[in-house]
Design a protein around this motif. Structure first.
Motif, PDB file in Angstrom:
ATOM      1  N   MET A  84       0.858  -1.426   0.301  1.00 55.52           N
ATOM      2  CA  MET A  84      -0.146   0.076  -0.404  1.00 55.52           C
ATOM      3  C   MET A  84       0.845   0.899  -0.067  1.00 55.52           C
ATOM      4  O   MET A  84       1.753   1.794   0.946  1.00 55.52           O
ATOM      5  CB  MET A  84      -0.710  -0.490   1.447  1.00 55.52           C
ATOM      6  CG  MET A  84      -1.578   1.202   1.570  1.00 55.52           C
ATOM      7  SD  MET A  84      -3.191   2.128   0.329  1.00 55.52           S
ATOM      8  CE  MET A  84      -3.962   2.013   1.459  1.00 55.52           C
ATOM      9  N   ARG A  85       1.059   1.848  -0.588  1.00 50.77           N
ATOM     10  CA  ARG A  85       2.050   2.986  -1.436  1.00 50.77           C
ATOM     11  C   ARG A  85       0.853   4.318  -1.729  1.00 50.77           C
ATOM     12  O   ARG A  85      -0.166   4.172  -3.006  1.00 50.77           O
ATOM     13  CB  ARG A  85       3.048   2.996  -2.002  1.00 50.77           C
ATOM     14  CG  ARG A  85       3.772   1.697  -1.487  1.00 50.77           C
ATOM     15  CD  ARG A  85       4.969   2.230  -2.339  1.00 50.77           C
ATOM     16  NE  ARG A  85       4.830   1.808  -3.888  1.00 50.77           N
ATOM     17  CZ  ARG A  85       4.858   0.509  -4.591  1.00 50.77           C
ATOM     18  NH1 ARG A  85       4.691  -0.669  -3.893  1.00 50.77           N
ATOM     19  NH2 ARG A  85       4.513   0.633  -6.222  1.00 50.77           N
ATOM     20  N   GLU A  86       0.873   5.732  -0.692  1.00 51.45           N
ATOM     21  CA  GLU A  86      -0.053   6.952  -1.212  1.00 51.45           C
ATOM     22  C   GLU A  86      -0.870   6.825  -1.255  1.00 51.45           C
ATOM     23  O   GLU A  86      -2.232   7.036  -2.306  1.00 51.45           O
ATOM     24  CB  GLU A  86       0.354   7.227  -2.168  1.00 51.45           C
ATOM     25  CG  GLU A  86       1.948   7.804  -2.532  1.00 51.45           C
ATOM     26  CD  GLU A  86       3.012   8.456  -3.368  1.00 51.45           C
ATOM     27  OE1 GLU A  86       2.394   8.937  -4.224  1.00 51.45           O
ATOM     28  OE2 GLU A  86       4.060   8.562  -2.930  1.00 51.45           O
ATOM     29  N   GLY A  87      -1.984   5.790  -0.639  1.00 49.14           N
ATOM     30  CA  GLY A  87      -2.719   5.227  -0.548  1.00 49.14           C
ATOM     31  C   GLY A  87      -3.642   4.626  -1.652  1.00 49.14           C
ATOM     32  O   GLY A  87      -5.662   4.620  -1.605  1.00 49.14           O
ATOM     33  N   VAL A  88      -3.013   4.100  -2.274  1.00 53.68           N
ATOM     34  CA  VAL A  88      -2.950   2.806  -3.283  1.00 53.68           C
ATOM     35  C   VAL A  88      -2.490   1.562  -2.809  1.00 53.68           C
ATOM     36  O   VAL A  88      -1.567   1.999  -2.765  1.00 53.68           O
ATOM     37  CB  VAL A  88      -2.064   3.191  -4.570  1.00 53.68           C
ATOM     38  CG1 VAL A  88      -2.782   2.092  -6.273  1.00 53.68           C
ATOM     39  CG2 VAL A  88      -3.254   4.398  -4.983  1.00 53.68           C
ATOM     40  N   PHE A 132      -3.444  -1.427   8.073  1.00 52.01           N
ATOM     41  CA  PHE A 132      -4.289  -0.601   6.979  1.00 52.01           C
ATOM     42  C   PHE A 132      -5.359  -1.173   7.606  1.00 52.01           C
ATOM     43  O   PHE A 132      -6.807  -1.464   7.229  1.00 52.01           O
ATOM     44  CB  PHE A 132      -3.921  -0.701   5.517  1.00 52.01           C
ATOM     45  CG  PHE A 132      -2.729   0.238   5.057  1.00 52.01           C
ATOM     46  CD1 PHE A 132      -2.812   0.956   5.713  1.00 52.01           C
ATOM     47  CD2 PHE A 132      -1.716  -0.553   4.674  1.00 52.01           C
ATOM     48  CE1 PHE A 132      -1.442   2.339   5.195  1.00 52.01           C
ATOM     49  CE2 PHE A 132      -0.433   0.375   4.823  1.00 52.01           C
ATOM     50  CZ  PHE A 132      -0.293   1.687   4.529  1.00 52.01           C
ATOM     51  N   SER A 133      -5.109  -2.547   8.216  1.00 47.01           N
ATOM     52  CA  SER A 133      -6.507  -3.319   8.635  1.00 47.01           C
ATOM     53  C   SER A 133      -6.696  -2.762   9.811  1.00 47.01           C
ATOM     54  O   SER A 133      -6.713  -2.170  10.385  1.00 47.01           O
ATOM     55  CB  SER A 133      -6.220  -4.867   8.910  1.00 47.01           C
ATOM     56  OG  SER A 133      -5.931  -5.355   9.938  1.00 47.01           O
ATOM     57  N   THR A 134      -9.055  -3.290  10.364  1.00 48.21           N
ATOM     58  CA  THR A 134      -9.541  -2.582  11.289  1.00 48.21           C
ATOM     59  C   THR A 134      -9.670  -4.083  11.305  1.00 48.21           C
ATOM     60  O   THR A 134      -9.549  -4.898  11.063  1.00 48.21           O
ATOM     61  CB  THR A 134     -10.369  -2.036  11.103  1.00 48.21           C
ATOM     62  OG1 THR A 134     -11.454  -1.928  10.025  1.00 48.21           O
ATOM     63  CG2 THR A 134      -9.743  -0.976  10.175  1.00 48.21           C
TER      64      THR A 134
END
Length: 200
Positions: A84-88, A132-134
């Motif tokens: 995951m880089r810069e929101g992608v 990035f997970s919840t």
């Protein structure tokens, strides 16, 4: 594989913050972590119709990929959401033919649409999940699967529509199903298919 987490599709819903997009919720197999991925309408539709086992009138891009793979004798080993880089998010489609293994760069939405067609496992790099997970406390929480195609008649409730379908003969239902698929109205097609299945 080292340092990866296996994922499964838990839900697909409209993204209210970005018009025309959907949130695909991936869940950790045997765990409580969730990885939400925002995807486009076309990819959401491609994933939805395969999960719902709706056959489109003509092959979609991901169906074409599957036919191509079958004709050239290669299979999909697994999908890996790698970064995951810069929101992608970034993903790889790991293909095998004989003894050769090849990794193909892909958007996660396309990779997952292909994975469901090949019944291939989906993995995520552990560091991506950690960052990035919840986490969900409720163990068996699963979102109701929401089709990407909006209803053609918003005023008509799905229960009323289902009642109306009961009035049709099986032949008529099959005609309506074909028409709905031709019109790419996959939500209506799913309701008609459910009514046909109830009678078989």
């Amino acid at each position: 594989m080292d340092q990866t987490v296996e994922l499964e599709i838990l839900g697909l819903s409209s993204n209210h913050s970005q018009s025309g997009s959907f949130t695909l919720v991936m869940g950790e197999v045997g765990g409580n972590r969730r990885l939400p991925i925002v995807i486009g309408m076309f990819e959401a539709q491609a994933i939805a119709i395969e999960i719902e086992k709706i056959i489109p009138n003509r092959p979609m891009t991901h169906d074409l990929f599957k036919s191509f793979a079958g004709n050239f004798n290669f299979t999909i080993n697994h999908i890996l959401i790698s970064d995951m880089r810069e929101g992608v998010y970034y993903a790889n489609i790991v293909c095998k033919t004989g003894t050769k293994t090849v990794e193909i760069d892909a958007r996660p939405s396309d990779a997952i649409a292909i994975a469901v067609r090949f019944d291939a496992p989906i993995y995520c790099a552990s560091r991506v999940m950690e960052e990035f997970s919840t986490e969900y406390i409720e163990e068996d929480e699963r979102k109701e699967y929401e089709k990407p195609s909006p209803p053609k008649k918003a005023a008509q409730s799905s229960s009323k529509s289902s009642d109306t379908l009961k009035d049709y003969s099986l032949d008529k239902l099959n005609q309506l199903l074909e028409k709905a698929i031709n019109n790419e109205d996959y939500e209506k097609a799913a309701r008609i298919r459910d009514e046909i299945n109830r009678r078989n």
